[in-house]
Design a protein around this motif. Structure first.
Motif, PDB file in Angstrom:
ATOM      1  N   PHE A   1     -27.243  53.031  56.448  1.00  0.00           N
ATOM      2  CA  PHE A   1     -26.544  53.789  55.417  1.00  0.00           C
ATOM      3  C   PHE A   1     -27.413  54.937  54.902  1.00  0.00           C
ATOM      4  CE2 PHE A   1     -25.227  54.330  50.906  1.00  0.00           C
ATOM      5  CZ  PHE A   1     -23.935  54.774  51.138  1.00  0.00           C
ATOM      6  N   ILE A   2     -28.684  54.643  54.615  1.00  0.00           N
ATOM      7  CA  ILE A   2     -29.591  55.696  54.124  1.00  0.00           C
ATOM      8  C   ILE A   2     -29.755  56.783  55.188  1.00  0.00           C
ATOM      9  CG2 ILE A   2     -31.954  56.221  53.374  1.00  0.00           C
ATOM     10  CD1 ILE A   2     -32.096  53.431  52.136  1.00  0.00           C
ATOM     11  N   THR A   3     -29.911  56.355  56.444  1.00  0.00           N
ATOM     12  CA  THR A   3     -30.021  57.339  57.527  1.00  0.00           C
ATOM     13  C   THR A   3     -28.768  58.213  57.557  1.00  0.00           C
ATOM     14  OG1 THR A   3     -31.165  55.623  58.797  1.00  0.00           O
ATOM     15  CG2 THR A   3     -30.606  57.634  59.973  1.00  0.00           C
ATOM     16  N   GLY A   4     -27.614  57.573  57.371  1.00  0.00           N
ATOM     17  CA  GLY A   4     -26.335  58.274  57.456  1.00  0.00           C
ATOM     18  C   GLY A   4     -26.139  59.330  56.386  1.00  0.00           C
ATOM     19  N   LEU A   5     -26.832  59.177  55.250  1.00  0.00           N
ATOM     20  CA  LEU A   5     -26.678  60.160  54.177  1.00  0.00           C
ATOM     21  C   LEU A   5     -27.239  61.520  54.584  1.00  0.00           C
ATOM     22  CD1 LEU A   5     -27.619  57.935  51.097  1.00  0.00           C
ATOM     23  CD2 LEU A   5     -25.330  58.665  51.816  1.00  0.00           C
ATOM     24  N   GLY A   6     -28.099  61.520  55.591  1.00  0.00           N
ATOM     25  CA  GLY A   6     -28.603  62.793  56.105  1.00  0.00           C
ATOM     26  C   GLY A   6     -29.545  63.490  55.138  1.00  0.00           C
ATOM     27  N   ILE A   7     -30.410  62.718  54.494  1.00  0.00           N
ATOM     28  CA  ILE A   7     -31.378  63.308  53.567  1.00  0.00           C
ATOM     29  C   ILE A   7     -32.453  64.014  54.385  1.00  0.00           C
ATOM     30  CG2 ILE A   7     -33.006  62.808  51.694  1.00  0.00           C
ATOM     31  CD1 ILE A   7     -31.439  60.081  51.421  1.00  0.00           C
ATOM     32  N   GLU A   8     -32.761  65.235  54.029  1.00  0.00           N
ATOM     33  CA  GLU A   8     -33.729  65.990  54.811  1.00  0.00           C
ATOM     34  C   GLU A   8     -35.074  65.259  54.860  1.00  0.00           C
ATOM     35  OE1 GLU A   8     -33.753  70.047  53.654  1.00  0.00           O
ATOM     36  OE2 GLU A   8     -34.918  70.672  55.391  1.00  0.00           O
ATOM     37  N   HIS A   9     -35.696  65.225  56.024  1.00  0.00           N
ATOM     38  CA  HIS A   9     -36.990  64.568  56.289  1.00  0.00           C
ATOM     39  C   HIS A   9     -36.919  63.042  56.299  1.00  0.00           C
ATOM     40  CE1 HIS A   9     -38.698  68.479  55.924  1.00  0.00           C
ATOM     41  NE2 HIS A   9     -38.531  68.557  54.621  1.00  0.00           N
ATOM     42  N   ILE A  10     -35.746  62.446  55.995  1.00  0.00           N
ATOM     43  CA  ILE A  10     -35.649  60.983  56.003  1.00  0.00           C
ATOM     44  C   ILE A  10     -34.825  60.560  57.211  1.00  0.00           C
ATOM     45  CG2 ILE A  10     -34.959  58.907  54.720  1.00  0.00           C
ATOM     46  CD1 ILE A  10     -37.170  60.417  53.303  1.00  0.00           C
TER      47      ILE A  10
END
Ligand code: ZN
Length: 645
Positions: free
Chosen positions: A496-505
Motif C-alpha cells: 500500500f505504501i509503495t502504491g502511494l507513489g511517494i517520491e524516493h520511497i
C-alpha cells in the motif's frame, strides 16, 4: 556486391577498424562490421583476382598507437576466425579431418587481450595484442591489475595470454560515478577495459577494477600434450580459473555447451560475445597450422549481438507520476537477440547534452537482459547535415503548463495534469503495488476518459453500473475487475505504501517502514524515519511532506482500504545482528539469500568495510572479495552459511 561497392566497403571497414582499434571510439557496432566483413569476404571468394591489397581480410586486427613503447610477442598472437551459426560450425569441423578429436570449450570474454611474459618466476612484460606481432608494452598497468600474479612458482619462460575485463557491475559503478562528476559515459565494458589498460597514467588503470582471465599461451616449453593440461597448469600458478571449461567429443556436445553458455550470458559477471572451440591436442593443432590470418585449430562461435546500430528518429516526452518529464528516444525498429526494440531511454536532458546526440543521428544501442535499451554511442562522423538539435521543453507536453526546470530534472507541477494522475493510478494498481488484476494502462485510460476515476479512492467507488456503460465490458470482465478491486481493500501495508507513489520511497523502503513501525506508519516523524537503516534526508523529508500534504486524500482512501500490518519475526541464530555482503554467482538469486539472512536477523550491506562480519562469496566474485581479503573479513561459501543457520 559489384567491384565499386566492394572497394567502397573495404574503405568503410578500414575506417571503422581505425576508430575501434586506434581511437577506442567505435563508429560502428561489431555486428555491422562483421556483417559487412562477411559480404566483402564473399565477394573475394567469388572474385579472387579482384582482391584489394587494402582489404581488411588481409590484415590482422589491431594497430599499434603512439604513446606506448612497442614490443614484440615471442610467438605471434593470432586472432580467431568467427563463425555465426551451426552450418559454419559443421563446415569448420569437417575441414582438416578434425572428427574424432577432443575439443576444449570455454567462454570468449569481451575485453582487451593481453600477453604476459614470465621468466625466472617473475612477470617480465605485458604486451597488448596490437597487430599480433607487435603490441604496446603496458607492463606498468598490468602490475596494478589485482589478479595478475607478479611471481609464479614456475621458473621457465612462458607467455600466458588472456583477456582483461571489467565486470558488468563495476562498469555500472564507474559510469555512475562519472555521471555524478559530469563526465562522459564509457560506451561498454569492452571499450572501458581496453581504454583503461592503455592509460598512460597507471593510477587511472588501477581505479578501473580490471581483471585478467587467462585463455591461452604463446611461447612455452612445458612438454604437455593437451591444451587443457596446459590451462590446468596455468590455473595452478594462481591465475583465475574459468568454471565453464569443457571437453566435447562431437557436434552434439558442442551445440549443447553453446546453448548452456548462452543461457549463462545474463548471469556471468563479465560480458561474453561467444564461445571458443579449439582442438585439445597440441601436436594435432600444430599439424593443422594457420591460414594467413587465423589458426585452423580454433574458432570463435559468436553469440547473437546485443549491441546494434540504428537511427534516433525522434524524442518523445513522457510525464511520470511525480511530474518529471523524461525524454525517450524513438528509434528505427531494430531486432536485438529476438526482441524488437523501437525506443531507448535518454534519462534526462543533461544526458542528451553529454551525448551530444541530435534527431536523425546514427547511434549504437545495447540491450542486455531485461534492462531498458540504452544508447551507448553516437556516430557523429556519419552525419549528413539534416540532423536537428533536441530542445529542452518549456511546457508540459500533456497539460501545457509551464515546466519547472531544475537542471537535471524538468517537472510538470500541475497536480491535476492528466499524465500525472493516470500514471499514479497505473502505479497503484500495478503488480508491485496493489496488484489489481485487469486494471492496466488501457483500462485506467478508459476509466479516466469516461470521468469515473480522478484519484485513487475513486477505484473503490466503481460499481457494475459504471463499468457496464463502457465499451468492451461484459459481465465476466466486470465481475473479475470488481473482485480484484475487492481483494485490494486489504493489502499488505508495504504494498500500500509503495502504491502511494511517494517520491524516493520504493518497495524496499516501504518494506522497512512497514516492518519497523507497523500501525504507526501514518504518524512518523523525520527523526524516526532517519533511524531506519539506509534512509537519508531526501527520503525522510519526502515521506513526512507527503503525509502532511495528502492528509485528507489519505483519510478518504483509508475509508475503503484496511492495510494488513506485517509482524516481522526474526529467528535467533549465530548470525543475528551480523553484517553480510553478498558477491559472485550463487546457486539462487541474491535477493533470495538476502531474504534468508534478514529472516535470521542479519543485515545485508552493499559494500565491504571494516564493519562487515562476513562476505558470502559465490563463484567469480570480483572486487568485493579482494576487498574482504585485504581487510581480513571472513569469507564464507553457501554451504558454510547453511551450517551456521
Ligand atoms: Zn502536465
Amino acid at each position: 556486391m559489384d567491384k565499386k561497392e566492394y572497394l567502397k566497403s573495404v574503405d568503410l571497414l578500414n575506417l571503422w577498424a581505425k576508430a575501434y582499434y586506434k581511437d577506442d571510439a567505435p563508429i560502428a557496432t561489431d555486428e555491422e562490421y562483421d556483417e559487412l566483413y562477411h559480404r566483402v569476404l564473399e565477394f573475394e571468394r567469388a572474385n579472387p583476382s579482384e582482391i584489394s591489397m587494402f582489404s581488411p581480410t588481409k590484415r590482422v586486427g589491431g594497430e599499434v598507437s603512439e604513446g606506448f613503447i612497442k614490443a614484440d610477442h615471442i610467438e605471434r598472437m593470432w586472432s580467431m576466425e568467427d563463425i555465426f551459426d551451426e552450418a559454419e560450425l559443421v563446415a569448420w569441423l569437417n575441414r582438416g579431418d578434425k572428427l574424432g578429436q577432443k575439443f576444449a570449450i570455454q567462454p570468449k570474454f569481451d575485453g582487451a587481450s593481453l600477453n604476459l611474459l614470465y621468466e625466472n618466476g617473475e612477470l617480465k612484460r605485458a604486451i597488448t595484442r596490437g597487430n599480433g606481432i607487435t603490441g604496446e608494452d603496458v607492463t606498468t598497468n598490468a602490475r596494478v591489475i589485482q589478479n595478475i600474479p607478479m611471481k609464479i612458482t614456475y621458473g621457465g619462460k612462458i607467455e600466458i595470454r588472456g583477456e582483461v575485463v571489467i565486470s558488468k557491475s563495476d562498469f555500472d559503478d564507474i559510469n555512475l560515478a562519472r555521471m555524478q562528476r559530469g563526465e562522459t559515459q564509457l560506451a561498454n565494458p569492452r571499450n572501458a577495459a581496453s581504454g583503461s589498460l592503455r592509460q598512460l597514467d597507471s593510477k587511472i588503470t588501477a581505479s578501473r577494477r580490471l581483471q585478467f582471465r587467462p585463455w591461452g599461451y604463446g611461447a612455452q616449453n612445458l612438454g604437455l600434450k593437451n591444451y587443457s593440461e596446459i590451462m590446468e597448469f596455468i590455473y595452478s600458478l594462481g591465475f583465475e580459473r574459468e568454471e565453464f571449461f569443457k571437453i566435447c567429443l562431437n557436434l552434439e556436445e558442442i551445440k549443447t555447451a553453446y546453448s548452456e553458455l548462452l543461457n549463462l550470458r545474463e548471469n556471468k559477471p563479465f560480458m561474453m560475445d561467444g564461445m571458443v572451440v579449439r582442438v585439445d591436442n597440441v601436436a594435432f593443432s600444430n599439424e593443422l597450422g594457420y591460414t594467413e590470418k587465423f589458426p585452423k585449430f580454433m574458432v570463435a562461435y559468436k553469440f547473437p549481438a546485443i549491441e546494434k546500430t540504428t537511427r534516433l528518429v525522434d524524442v518523445a516526452l513522457q510525464v511520470g507520476r511525480s511530474g518529471v518529464v523524461t525524454p525517450v528516444g524513438v528509434l528505427d525498429e531494430v531486432n536485438i537477440d529476438g526482441v524488437k526494440v523501437k525506443s531507448a531511454t535518454l534519462h534526462n536532458f543533461d544526458e542528451i547534452k553529454r551525448l551530444g546526440v541530435m534527431k536523425g543521428d546514427f547511434i549504437s544501442i545495447i540491450r542486455s537482459g531485461d534492462v531498458i535499451p540504452k544508447i551507448t554511442g553516437v556516430f557523429k562522423e556519419r552525419r549528413s547535415g539534416s540532423e536537428t538539435p533536441i530542445e529542452r521543453p518549456h511546457n508540459c507536453p500533456v497539460c501545457g503548463t509551464m515546466l519547472l526546470d531544475e537542471g537535471v530534472f524538468i517537472k510538470c507541477q500541475n497536480l491535476e495534469c492528466k499524465a500525472r494522475v493516470i500514471n499514479s493510478l497505473i502505479h497503484y494498481a500495478s503488480k508491485r503495488c496493489l496488484n489489481i488484476d485487469g486494471l492496466g494502462e488501457a483500462i485506467v485510460n478508459q476509466l479516466f476518459e469516461a470521468g469515473f476515476i480522478n484519484k485513487i479512492a475513486d477505484i473503490y467507488r466503481l460499481g457494475a453500473n459504471e463499468l457496464s456503460s463502457l465499451e468492451g465490458f461484459k459481465d465476466k470482465k466486470i465481475s473479475n475487475l470488481l473482485n480484484a478491486i475487492n481483494i485490494a481493500r486489504t493489502p499488505n501495508l508495504h504494498s500500500f505504501i509503495t502504491g502511494l507513489g511517494i517520491e524516493h520511497i520504493g518497495e524496499v523502503a516501504a518494506k522497512k517502514i512497514a516492518r519497523q513501525f507497523g500501525d504507526k506508519w501514518l504518524e512518523l516523524s523525520y527523526e524516526e524515519l532517519m533511524s531506519i537503516d539506509g534512509f537519508g534526508d531526501a527520503m525522510a523529508e519526502s515521506y513526512v511532506e507527503f503525509m502532511q500534504v495528502n492528509r485528507e486524500n489519505l483519510a478518504e482512501l483509508l475509508y475503503f482500504v484496511t492495510p494488513k500490518f506485517e509482524k516481522f519475526e526474526v529467528k535467533q541464530s549465530d548470525i543475528s545482528g551480523k553484517t553480510f555482503v553478498i558477491t559472485g554467482t550463487l546457486s539462487k538469486g541474491r535477493d533470495e539469500f538476502k531474504a534468508i539472512l534478514e529472516a535470521h536477523g542479519a543485515k545485508v550491506s552493499g559494500s565491504v568495510s571494516k564493519k562487515t562480519d562476513f562476505v558470502l562469496a559465490g563463484s567469480e566474485a570480483g572486487s568485493k572479495l579482494d576487498k574482504a581479503r585485504e581487510l581480513g573479513v571472513r569469507v564464507i561459501s553457501e554451504e558454510e552459511l547453511m551450517e551456521m543457520l
